[in-house]
Design a protein around this motif. Structure first.
Motif, PDB file in Angstrom:
ATOM      1  N   LEU A 141       0.827  -1.204   0.000  1.00 48.45           N
ATOM      2  CA  LEU A 141       0.000   0.000   0.000  1.00 48.45           C
ATOM      3  C   LEU A 141       0.865   1.258   0.000  1.00 48.45           C
ATOM      4  O   LEU A 141       0.588   2.208  -0.745  1.00 48.45           O
ATOM      5  N   GLU A 142       1.915   1.262   0.811  1.00 43.21           N
ATOM      6  CA  GLU A 142       2.830   2.405   0.831  1.00 43.21           C
ATOM      7  C   GLU A 142       3.455   2.617  -0.547  1.00 43.21           C
ATOM      8  O   GLU A 142       3.546   3.753  -1.021  1.00 43.21           O
ATOM      9  N   ASP A 143       3.879   1.525  -1.179  1.00 47.87           N
ATOM     10  CA  ASP A 143       4.492   1.618  -2.507  1.00 47.87           C
ATOM     11  C   ASP A 143       3.492   2.134  -3.546  1.00 47.87           C
ATOM     12  O   ASP A 143       3.827   2.988  -4.372  1.00 47.87           O
ATOM     13  N   LEU A 144       2.269   1.610  -3.503  1.00 49.72           N
ATOM     14  CA  LEU A 144       1.242   2.039  -4.463  1.00 49.72           C
ATOM     15  C   LEU A 144       0.892   3.511  -4.266  1.00 49.72           C
ATOM     16  O   LEU A 144       0.705   4.250  -5.231  1.00 49.72           O
ATOM     17  N   THR A 145       0.820   3.923  -3.011  1.00 50.00           N
ATOM     18  CA  THR A 145       0.499   5.320  -2.713  1.00 50.00           C
ATOM     19  C   THR A 145       1.620   6.232  -3.192  1.00 50.00           C
ATOM     20  O   THR A 145       1.367   7.262  -3.817  1.00 50.00           O
ATOM     21  N   LYS A 146       2.862   5.843  -2.928  1.00 46.41           N
ATOM     22  CA  LYS A 146       4.009   6.644  -3.381  1.00 46.41           C
ATOM     23  C   LYS A 146       4.027   6.731  -4.904  1.00 46.41           C
ATOM     24  O   LYS A 146       4.250   7.808  -5.467  1.00 46.41           O
ATOM     25  N   GLU A 147       3.786   5.614  -5.569  1.00 45.62           N
ATOM     26  CA  GLU A 147       3.768   5.592  -7.032  1.00 45.62           C
ATOM     27  C   GLU A 147       2.688   6.531  -7.580  1.00 45.62           C
ATOM     28  O   GLU A 147       2.921   7.283  -8.531  1.00 45.62           O
ATOM     29  N   LEU A 148       1.515   6.498  -6.960  1.00 44.38           N
ATOM     30  CA  LEU A 148       0.428   7.378  -7.398  1.00 44.38           C
ATOM     31  C   LEU A 148       0.787   8.838  -7.168  1.00 44.38           C
ATOM     32  O   LEU A 148       0.614   9.682  -8.059  1.00 44.38           O
ATOM     33  N   LEU A 149       1.294   9.156  -5.991  1.00 45.93           N
ATOM     34  CA  LEU A 149       1.670  10.544  -5.701  1.00 45.93           C
ATOM     35  C   LEU A 149       2.782  11.022  -6.631  1.00 45.93           C
ATOM     36  O   LEU A 149       2.737  12.153  -7.118  1.00 45.93           O
ATOM     37  N   ASP A 150       3.747  10.168  -6.900  1.00 40.64           N
ATOM     38  CA  ASP A 150       4.838  10.534  -7.818  1.00 40.64           C
ATOM     39  C   ASP A 150       4.306  10.786  -9.233  1.00 40.64           C
ATOM     40  O   ASP A 150       4.782  11.664  -9.937  1.00 40.64           O
TER      41      ASP A 150
END
Length: 118
Positions: free
Chosen positions: A37-46
């Motif tokens: 979830l952290e990775d997916l959220t970071k990817e989306l924000l990036d």
């Protein structure tokens, strides 16, 4: 709820809602799922960096993404709140010129959020 600047206020909408908000499946995320979830959220924000968006809209979108991520991480995430967050995120993303990275990142993130809503 919309403030005097025309910006949707999610917190007051949730707090002021008379809606019967259901709970999720009382399912705790595993450590691996939390990292996903952290990775997916970071990817989306990036991926938001590659699109044209007014600063206020971008900030609002980032706040909603963080709020949804926090909500899904709770012991008992509320499905109604998650649905509101997903709808608002989708509504903003649908109005911008999307990059392939944004489309992919949003879909993976939204699928993860939706999978927690049972």
């Amino acid at each position: 709820m919309v403030d005097n600047k025309g910006i949707f206020n999610f917190q007051s909408h949730i707090e002021g809602s008379n809606q019967n908000v259901g709970h999720g499946a009382n399912q705790l995320l595993t450590s691996s799922q939390k990292l996903d979830l952290e990775d997916l959220t970071k990817e989306l924000l990036d991926s938001l960096n590659g699109i044209e968006l007014q600063q206020e809209q971008k900030q609002e979108l980032e706040e909603v993404i963080h709020a949804a991520t926090e909500e899904v991480s709770l012991d008992e995430p509320k499905n109604g709140i998650l649905k509101i967050f997903l709808e608002q995120t989708k509504n903003v993303i649908d109005t911008v010129n999307k990059t392939p990275e944004l489309i992919s990142a949003y879909q993976k993130w939204a699928d993860f959020i939706q999978s927690s809503m049972t």
